[in-house]
Write a protein that holds these residues in place. Structure first.
Motif, PDB file in Angstrom:
ATOM      1  N   SER A  92     -72.170  -8.043 -13.543  1.00 25.44           N
ATOM      2  CA  SER A  92     -73.307  -8.464 -14.375  1.00 25.44           C
ATOM      3  C   SER A  92     -72.834  -9.250 -15.574  1.00 25.44           C
ATOM      4  O   SER A  92     -71.798  -8.949 -16.157  1.00 25.44           O
ATOM      5  N   GLU A  93     -73.598 -10.232 -15.906  1.00 25.10           N
ATOM      6  CA  GLU A  93     -73.333 -11.059 -17.093  1.00 25.10           C
ATOM      7  C   GLU A  93     -74.610 -11.033 -17.931  1.00 25.10           C
ATOM      8  O   GLU A  93     -75.717 -11.007 -17.366  1.00 25.10           O
ATOM      9  N   TYR A  94     -74.452 -11.043 -19.243  1.00 21.53           N
ATOM     10  CA  TYR A  94     -75.627 -10.885 -20.100  1.00 21.53           C
ATOM     11  C   TYR A  94     -75.757 -12.017 -21.115  1.00 21.53           C
ATOM     12  O   TYR A  94     -74.758 -12.592 -21.536  1.00 21.53           O
ATOM     13  N   SER A  95     -76.993 -12.280 -21.517  1.00 23.23           N
ATOM     14  CA  SER A  95     -77.246 -13.246 -22.588  1.00 23.23           C
ATOM     15  C   SER A  95     -78.383 -12.704 -23.450  1.00 23.23           C
ATOM     16  O   SER A  95     -79.057 -11.748 -23.057  1.00 23.23           O
ATOM     17  N   VAL A 112     -66.727  -6.816 -24.923  1.00 24.48           N
ATOM     18  CA  VAL A 112     -66.498  -8.249 -24.770  1.00 24.48           C
ATOM     19  C   VAL A 112     -67.649  -8.956 -25.467  1.00 24.48           C
ATOM     20  O   VAL A 112     -68.818  -8.636 -25.236  1.00 24.48           O
ATOM     21  N   TYR A 113     -67.297  -9.908 -26.277  1.00 16.95           N
ATOM     22  CA  TYR A 113     -68.338 -10.677 -26.947  1.00 16.95           C
ATOM     23  C   TYR A 113     -68.984 -11.639 -25.965  1.00 16.95           C
ATOM     24  O   TYR A 113     -68.313 -12.264 -25.150  1.00 16.95           O
ATOM     25  N   LEU A 114     -70.314 -11.768 -26.068  1.00 14.60           N
ATOM     26  CA  LEU A 114     -71.012 -12.668 -25.164  1.00 14.60           C
ATOM     27  C   LEU A 114     -71.627 -13.854 -25.884  1.00 14.60           C
ATOM     28  O   LEU A 114     -71.376 -15.005 -25.553  1.00 14.60           O
ATOM     29  N   CYS A 115     -72.489 -13.573 -26.850  1.00 17.05           N
ATOM     30  CA  CYS A 115     -73.222 -14.661 -27.507  1.00 17.05           C
ATOM     31  C   CYS A 115     -73.867 -14.101 -28.771  1.00 17.05           C
ATOM     32  O   CYS A 115     -73.791 -12.909 -29.028  1.00 17.05           O
ATOM     33  N   SER A 116     -74.514 -14.981 -29.530  1.00 17.36           N
ATOM     34  CA  SER A 116     -75.247 -14.484 -30.693  1.00 17.36           C
ATOM     35  C   SER A 116     -76.537 -15.265 -30.860  1.00 17.36           C
ATOM     36  O   SER A 116     -76.677 -16.381 -30.366  1.00 17.36           O
ATOM     37  N   CYS A 117     -77.475 -14.645 -31.568  1.00 23.39           N
ATOM     38  CA  CYS A 117     -78.743 -15.308 -31.845  1.00 23.39           C
ATOM     39  C   CYS A 117     -79.295 -14.710 -33.125  1.00 23.39           C
ATOM     40  O   CYS A 117     -79.366 -13.486 -33.255  1.00 23.39           O
ATOM     41  N   ASP A 118     -79.666 -15.576 -34.066  1.00 22.72           N
ATOM     42  CA  ASP A 118     -80.300 -15.136 -35.305  1.00 22.72           C
ATOM     43  C   ASP A 118     -79.533 -14.032 -36.028  1.00 22.72           C
ATOM     44  O   ASP A 118     -80.136 -13.105 -36.578  1.00 22.72           O
ATOM     45  N   TYR A 132     -77.017  -1.165 -31.836  1.00 24.10           N
ATOM     46  CA  TYR A 132     -77.793  -0.375 -30.876  1.00 24.10           C
ATOM     47  C   TYR A 132     -77.243  -0.634 -29.497  1.00 24.10           C
ATOM     48  O   TYR A 132     -76.970  -1.767 -29.136  1.00 24.10           O
ATOM     49  N   ILE A 133     -77.092   0.420 -28.751  1.00 27.40           N
ATOM     50  CA  ILE A 133     -76.601   0.276 -27.378  1.00 27.40           C
ATOM     51  C   ILE A 133     -77.782   0.433 -26.434  1.00 27.40           C
ATOM     52  O   ILE A 133     -78.500   1.431 -26.485  1.00 27.40           O
ATOM     53  N   TYR A 134     -77.965  -0.543 -25.594  1.00 24.98           N
ATOM     54  CA  TYR A 134     -79.112  -0.560 -24.703  1.00 24.98           C
ATOM     55  C   TYR A 134     -78.787   0.117 -23.377  1.00 24.98           C
ATOM     56  O   TYR A 134     -77.632   0.152 -22.961  1.00 24.98           O
ATOM     57  N   PRO A 135     -79.800   0.666 -22.720  1.00 23.81           N
ATOM     58  CA  PRO A 135     -79.530   1.387 -21.471  1.00 23.81           C
ATOM     59  C   PRO A 135     -78.975   0.447 -20.407  1.00 23.81           C
ATOM     60  O   PRO A 135     -79.307  -0.737 -20.385  1.00 23.81           O
ATOM     61  N   PRO A 136     -78.160   0.985 -19.513  1.00 22.55           N
ATOM     62  CA  PRO A 136     -77.591   0.141 -18.465  1.00 22.55           C
ATOM     63  C   PRO A 136     -78.664  -0.279 -17.457  1.00 22.55           C
ATOM     64  O   PRO A 136     -79.753   0.277 -17.419  1.00 22.55           O
ATOM     65  N   LEU A 137     -78.301  -1.254 -16.650  1.00 27.52           N
ATOM     66  CA  LEU A 137     -79.225  -1.737 -15.628  1.00 27.52           C
ATOM     67  C   LEU A 137     -79.488  -0.632 -14.605  1.00 27.52           C
ATOM     68  O   LEU A 137     -78.588   0.129 -14.267  1.00 27.52           O
ATOM     69  N   PRO A 138     -80.711  -0.595 -14.092  1.00 26.43           N
ATOM     70  CA  PRO A 138     -81.030   0.432 -13.079  1.00 26.43           C
ATOM     71  C   PRO A 138     -80.580  -0.018 -11.684  1.00 26.43           C
ATOM     72  O   PRO A 138     -81.396  -0.165 -10.775  1.00 26.43           O
ATOM     73  N   ILE A 183     -70.351  -3.682 -23.008  1.00 21.23           N
ATOM     74  CA  ILE A 183     -69.362  -2.618 -22.906  1.00 21.23           C
ATOM     75  C   ILE A 183     -69.081  -2.445 -21.428  1.00 21.23           C
ATOM     76  O   ILE A 183     -69.948  -1.985 -20.670  1.00 21.23           O
ATOM     77  N   MET A 184     -67.902  -2.869 -21.046  1.00 21.62           N
ATOM     78  CA  MET A 184     -67.467  -2.764 -19.645  1.00 21.62           C
ATOM     79  C   MET A 184     -68.411  -3.464 -18.675  1.00 21.62           C
ATOM     80  O   MET A 184     -68.463  -3.093 -17.515  1.00 21.62           O
ATOM     81  N   TYR A 185     -69.151  -4.418 -19.142  1.00 20.72           N
ATOM     82  CA  TYR A 185     -70.121  -5.155 -18.310  1.00 20.72           C
ATOM     83  C   TYR A 185     -71.174  -4.254 -17.693  1.00 20.72           C
ATOM     84  O   TYR A 185     -71.872  -4.648 -16.759  1.00 20.72           O
ATOM     85  N   ARG A 186     -71.304  -3.058 -18.258  1.00 23.70           N
ATOM     86  CA  ARG A 186     -72.302  -2.147 -17.719  1.00 23.70           C
ATOM     87  C   ARG A 186     -73.462  -1.956 -18.688  1.00 23.70           C
ATOM     88  O   ARG A 186     -74.557  -1.617 -18.281  1.00 23.70           O
ATOM     89  N   SER A 187     -73.205  -2.116 -19.971  1.00 21.99           N
ATOM     90  CA  SER A 187     -74.335  -2.036 -20.911  1.00 21.99           C
ATOM     91  C   SER A 187     -74.131  -3.048 -22.023  1.00 21.99           C
ATOM     92  O   SER A 187     -73.063  -3.632 -22.166  1.00 21.99           O
ATOM     93  N   VAL A 188     -75.193  -3.235 -22.787  1.00 21.03           N
ATOM     94  CA  VAL A 188     -75.198  -4.242 -23.845  1.00 21.03           C
ATOM     95  C   VAL A 188     -75.258  -3.562 -25.194  1.00 21.03           C
ATOM     96  O   VAL A 188     -76.002  -2.595 -25.380  1.00 21.03           O
ATOM     97  N   LEU A 189     -74.463  -4.064 -26.119  1.00 20.38           N
ATOM     98  CA  LEU A 189     -74.519  -3.591 -27.496  1.00 20.38           C
ATOM     99  C   LEU A 189     -74.945  -4.763 -28.366  1.00 20.38           C
ATOM    100  O   LEU A 189     -74.347  -5.823 -28.315  1.00 20.38           O
TER     101      LEU A 189
END
Lengths: 160, 405
Positions: free
Chosen positions: B193-196, B150-156, B179-185, B163-169
């Motif tokens: 979870s929502e990300y920006s 799901v697309y969230l936002c963009s910057c620069d 790059y895929i970032y590690p999920p929240l601990p 990805i499934m609201y569990r991790s950020v790409l």
């Protein structure tokens, strides 16, 4: 009517001498836009002919034409398009370098953009020749770089 | 393909195109910012001179990313220049100021594995509104990850997906790096979870912000991941307990969310997290007579698109944090036919000559068009097969910035 000011230099002209010995006149207010010229004026005074060893009689009149328009606030997109219309890529480059030497910021930025626009769809070989750069990659290194980015090598127009 | 070469040349020293030219008359003033180089000095026009690297940078920073990536193979010092952080920053500044370096992406709402993004440059989107031609779109290569994005936002120039609201790409489509970032601990699964994503100027680092709502506890925990570090760090909770529906936007060194106060005022308000001191601020909206608002960013200003019966009012906050500085920029009349349920009209992008790119959407339709303030007209953009099955289009800028940690 020209101003009879003792302190104002708005009607004064400065003499510039190119590297190939020709002399051109420019208004003092236009000369102010070229920081190198202004520095030389500050050092040498505005009564003598300012020598510009690295600018030649082919380019200086064009530069003067640009700044003549600039001081009257008449530089428009149309004027700029017309200004470079009949110049080939190499002529623009020489003008660009002269603008750099003269520290003429507005013209420098305009020509940077114009050169970028011209080079946008040119090949790597053309750009290399244009900037006079030697390739110091080995053939293997270069082909590896090209392969990595093969997708960015599509869509080049024919070199003129 | 073997390159045609006359002979193998010796390696070129690093200052090959930076022979300094000493002026004959030295001035007492400060040294020049840029060096001119020349190979010879004669009284007639010299052979075409070679250029120093800072002059080259002045030209290169104006080129599109795709071309710059090709030019990396010109020589070693150009490759180094194009990867240099200062150059990348300069290129970003030029990109942000140029309409030609802005792109529009659209993607269909499909429930399959592969993300399908269609990309066009903004000038063609604008020009299609004035002519009968359709917008030329290219399909973007997408990261090959087998899960719903799901697309969230963009910057620069970096697009942020979840990805499934569990991790950020994080993905930069211009340089094709992701790059895929590690999920929240967080162990508790009863949470959303929502990300920006945004940039912290002071530390010159990018940060991902995760807001996690625990249904049972009625609170929002906030964690920050700084690119370059390798873990999520918890900060103060959000001063708001309900679930945040939409991702925040990055503006003015903050991540800012539009939230709804269901309990007391029954109105929307704004919460903003400042990257500098990691504190929150509550801001009020301008006086709009509607509850239908979308948050966005226009030219580095926080923007509210408020839909009333007949118009979309586009407001910007000229001075971030100062409620009095809300200014109504435009009142855009609805384009025909889009006045249905659940309107989500939004201002996307504004050009230097005050042409506003807008989305009009309701439950059944999605239209994209350009509002010309001077003539007061709204013209539709002709994008092939663009319909309400698509997600909201987004605008991003080309950049060389790596999304990797």
């Amino acid at each position: 009517m020209a101003q009879e000011a003792s302190s104002s230099t708005s009607s004064k002209t400065i003499s510039l001498k190119t590297g190939d010995g020709e002399i051109f006149e420019i208004e003092a207010s236009a000369a102010k836009q070229m920081k190198t010229v202004q520095r030389l004026i500050d050092d040498l005074g505005d009564d003598i002919t300012i020598p510009l060893h690295n600018v030649f009689s082919k380019e200086l009149p064009k530069i003067i034409e640009y700044y003549k328009k600039d001081i009257t606030g008449e530089i428009t997109k149309d004027f700029e398009a017309e200004f470079v219309k009949d110049l080939n890529d190499d002529e623009v480059k020489v003008l660009f370098l002269a603008a750099n030497y003269l520290d003429a910021n507005k013209l420098f930025e305009f020509l940077s953009q114009n050169i970028a626009d011209r080079l946008e769809s040119k090949s790597v070989e053309y750009v290399r020749k244009y900037f006079g750069v030697e390739n110091d990659f080995t053939p293997e290194e270069e082909s590896k770089l090209r392969e990595e980015r093969a997708w960015s090598f599509r869509g080049i127009k024919e070199d003129e | 393909m073997p390159r045609r070469r006359k002979q193998r040349r010796p390696p070129v020293p690093s200052r090959s195109f930076a022979e300094e030219w000493e002026p004959i008359i030295t001035t007492k003033k400060r040294r020049r910012r840029r060096r001119l180089t020349t190979t010879t000095e004669t009284l007639t026009s010299p052979p075409l001179p070679t250029l120093s690297s800072d002059i080259v940078a002045e030209i290169l920073c104006r080129l599109p990313v795709q071309h710059l990536l090709k030019l990396r193979c010109i020589c070693k010092s150009w490759k180094a220049l194009i990867s240099d952080n200062k150059f990348i920053e300069k290129h970003l500044i030029m990109s942000k100021a140029s309409r030609d370096r802005h792109h529009l992406t659209i993607y269909p709402r499909i429930d399959s594995h592969d993300l399908e993004l269609w990309d066009s440059i903004i000038p063609t989107v604008f020009s299609s509104t004035m002519s009968s031609s359709t917008v030329k779109q290219t399909r973007l290569w997408c990261p090959n990850v087998f899960n719903n994005f799901v697309y969230l936002c963009s910057c620069d120039g970096i697009l942020c997906f979840t990805i499934m609201y569990r991790s950020v790409l994080l993905w930069n489509p211009s340089i094709r790096r992701f790059y895929i970032y590690p999920p929240l601990p967080i162990k508790d699964e009863r949470r959303e979870s929502e990300y920006s994503f945004g940039y912290h100027h002071f530390t010159q680092s990018y940060k991902i912000v995760a807001v996690t709502n625990f249904r049972a506890k009625r609170k929002n925990e906030v964690r920050v991941y700084t690119l370059g570090m390798d873990s999520w760090r918890r900060i103060k909770d959000l001063p708001y307990s309900d679930f945040i529906i939409r991702p925040g936007v990055f503006v003015s060194g903050t991540i800012t969310w539009l939230v709804y106060d269901a309990t007391i005022t029954s109105k929307h308000f704004i919460i903003s997290l400042d990257f500098e001191n990691e504190s929150y601020q509550k801001l009020l909206l301008p006086n709009v007579e509607t509850d239908t608002c979308m948050l966005g960013v226009l030219r580095d200003f926080l923007c509210i698109s408020a839909s009333t019966d007949m118009f979309v009012d586009v407001w910007i906050m000229k001075e971030f944090g100062n409620k009095e500085s809300w200014t109504k920029l435009y009142q855009v009349p609805y384009c025909t036919g889009v006045r249905g349920l659940y309107p989500r009209h939004k201002a996307l992008y504004i050009s230097n000559d005050d042409q506003l790119l807008m989305i009009f959407r309701d439950s059944r339709q999605l239209k994209l068009g350009v509002y010309d303030f001077k003539s007061g007209t709204f013209n539709m953009s002709k994008i092939e097969s663009f319909n309400s099955d698509y997600m909201d289009p987004e605008v991003y800028v080309e950049s060389l910035i790596s999304p990797c940690s």
